[in-house]
Design an enzyme around this catalytic site. Sequence first.
Site, PDB file in Angstrom:
ATOM      1  CB  VAL A 151      50.052  -0.998 -36.435  1.00 60.29           C
ATOM      2  CG1 VAL A 151      50.312  -0.931 -34.958  1.00 60.29           C
ATOM      3  CG2 VAL A 151      49.497  -2.353 -36.834  1.00 60.29           C
ATOM      4  CG  ASP A 152      45.863   2.453 -32.166  1.00 58.59           C
ATOM      5  OD1 ASP A 152      44.917   1.650 -32.163  1.00 58.59           O
ATOM      6  OD2 ASP A 152      46.015   3.354 -31.307  1.00 58.59           O
TER       7      ASP A 152
HETATM    8  N1  AR6 Z   1      50.610  -3.931 -40.144  1.00 59.13           N
HETATM    9  C1  AR6 Z   1      51.747  -4.245 -39.476  1.00 59.13           C
HETATM   10  N2  AR6 Z   1      52.606  -3.321 -39.006  1.00 59.13           N
HETATM   11  C2  AR6 Z   1      52.300  -2.027 -39.225  1.00 59.13           C
HETATM   12  C3  AR6 Z   1      51.135  -1.611 -39.904  1.00 59.13           C
HETATM   13  C4  AR6 Z   1      50.257  -2.625 -40.381  1.00 59.13           C
HETATM   14  N3  AR6 Z   1      49.123  -2.356 -41.035  1.00 59.13           N
HETATM   15  N4  AR6 Z   1      51.141  -0.235 -39.953  1.00 59.13           N
HETATM   16  C5  AR6 Z   1      52.266   0.179 -39.339  1.00 59.13           C
HETATM   17  N5  AR6 Z   1      52.979  -0.898 -38.908  1.00 59.13           N
HETATM   18  P1  AR6 Z   1      53.364   2.458 -34.880  1.00 59.13           P
HETATM   19  P2  AR6 Z   1      54.274   2.685 -32.086  1.00 59.13           P
HETATM   20  C6  AR6 Z   1      54.254  -0.968 -38.175  1.00 59.13           C
HETATM   21  O1  AR6 Z   1      53.778   3.839 -35.184  1.00 59.13           O
HETATM   22  O2  AR6 Z   1      55.631   3.058 -32.540  1.00 59.13           O
HETATM   23  C7  AR6 Z   1      49.778   5.184 -32.711  1.00 59.13           C
HETATM   24  O3  AR6 Z   1      49.329   6.495 -32.983  1.00 59.13           O
HETATM   25  C8  AR6 Z   1      55.181   0.224 -38.251  1.00 59.13           C
HETATM   26  O4  AR6 Z   1      55.916   0.195 -39.475  1.00 59.13           O
HETATM   27  O5  AR6 Z   1      52.080   1.953 -35.388  1.00 59.13           O
HETATM   28  O6  AR6 Z   1      54.140   1.630 -31.032  1.00 59.13           O
HETATM   29  C9  AR6 Z   1      49.282   4.698 -31.357  1.00 59.13           C
HETATM   30  O7  AR6 Z   1      47.980   5.153 -31.080  1.00 59.13           O
HETATM   31  C10 AR6 Z   1      56.072  -0.004 -37.052  1.00 59.13           C
HETATM   32  O8  AR6 Z   1      57.118  -0.929 -37.366  1.00 59.13           O
HETATM   33  O9  AR6 Z   1      53.312   2.192 -33.265  1.00 59.13           O
HETATM   34  C11 AR6 Z   1      50.290   5.272 -30.421  1.00 59.13           C
HETATM   35  O10 AR6 Z   1      49.984   6.620 -30.112  1.00 59.13           O
HETATM   36  C12 AR6 Z   1      55.137  -0.701 -36.055  1.00 59.13           C
HETATM   37  O11 AR6 Z   1      53.976  -1.070 -36.796  1.00 59.13           O
HETATM   38  C13 AR6 Z   1      51.586   5.218 -31.213  1.00 59.13           C
HETATM   39  O12 AR6 Z   1      51.182   5.220 -32.579  1.00 59.13           O
HETATM   40  C14 AR6 Z   1      54.725   0.193 -34.898  1.00 59.13           C
HETATM   41  O13 AR6 Z   1      54.544   1.508 -35.355  1.00 59.13           O
HETATM   42  C15 AR6 Z   1      52.320   3.939 -30.961  1.00 59.13           C
HETATM   43  O14 AR6 Z   1      53.574   4.012 -31.604  1.00 59.13           O
END
Ligand code: AR6
Length: 167
Positions: A31-32
């Site tokens: 999501v980042d």
């Molecule tokens: N909208 C809403 N949710 C989303 C989206 C979106 N566009 N894309 C993904 N998700 P993650 P973390 C969900 O991996 O586990 C990054 O590299 C996804 O399905 O984004 O906190 C950062 O820079 C999941 O349920 O974040 C950090 O290094 C949720 O967002 C690391 O990832 C979180 O998944 C953080 O890992």
Amino acid sequence: MITLQQGDITKVKVDAIVNAANSSLLGGGGVDGAIHRAGGNAILEACVKIRNKQGSCKTGEAVITTGGNLPAKFVIHTVGPVWNGGNNNEPQLLENAYRNSLQLAVDNNLQSVAFPNISTGIYHFPKEIAADIAVTAAKDFLMKHPEMDITFVCFDKENYDLYNALL
Ligand code: AR6
């Protein structure tokens, strides 16, 4: 008020969306990556300024930037914990991420905030435990700040179903 929806948080029009960032604040995957892509360079520039001022963002803490080109006015960047078995304070750190993000919204006079499912992607926090922590933190916060509108934006159906059952 708590609202639940399934979809892409970069499309959500609220005062602030929350980013599941890492402590570098310089972007990443998940999501980042989606937020930085959709919001444009203004977000990264603001993150770099914060880093130059305070250094990295510790796990469980939060900072705020412009929303750039996003429909949301602001982005609150918080750093969830990496799941490492569960005996390394992960639940408390995840709760801190939700609570500090909401407090930062209140401090900036914002009323509506949308959260992704912090830590449940690349950071591997078990979804069921994470959903319980997120919903409990939101409900606790709403007791003190009933004027707040909190939205959970679940990307995947598994998370959506977990939140739906809890709410
Ligand atoms: N909208 C809403 N949710 C989303 C989206 C979106 N566009 N894309 C993904 N998700 P993650 P973390 C969900 O991996 O586990 C990054 O590299 C996804 O399905 O984004 O906190 C950062 O820079 C999941 O349920 O974040 C950090 O290094 C949720 O967002 C690391 O990832 C979180 O998944 C953080 O890992």
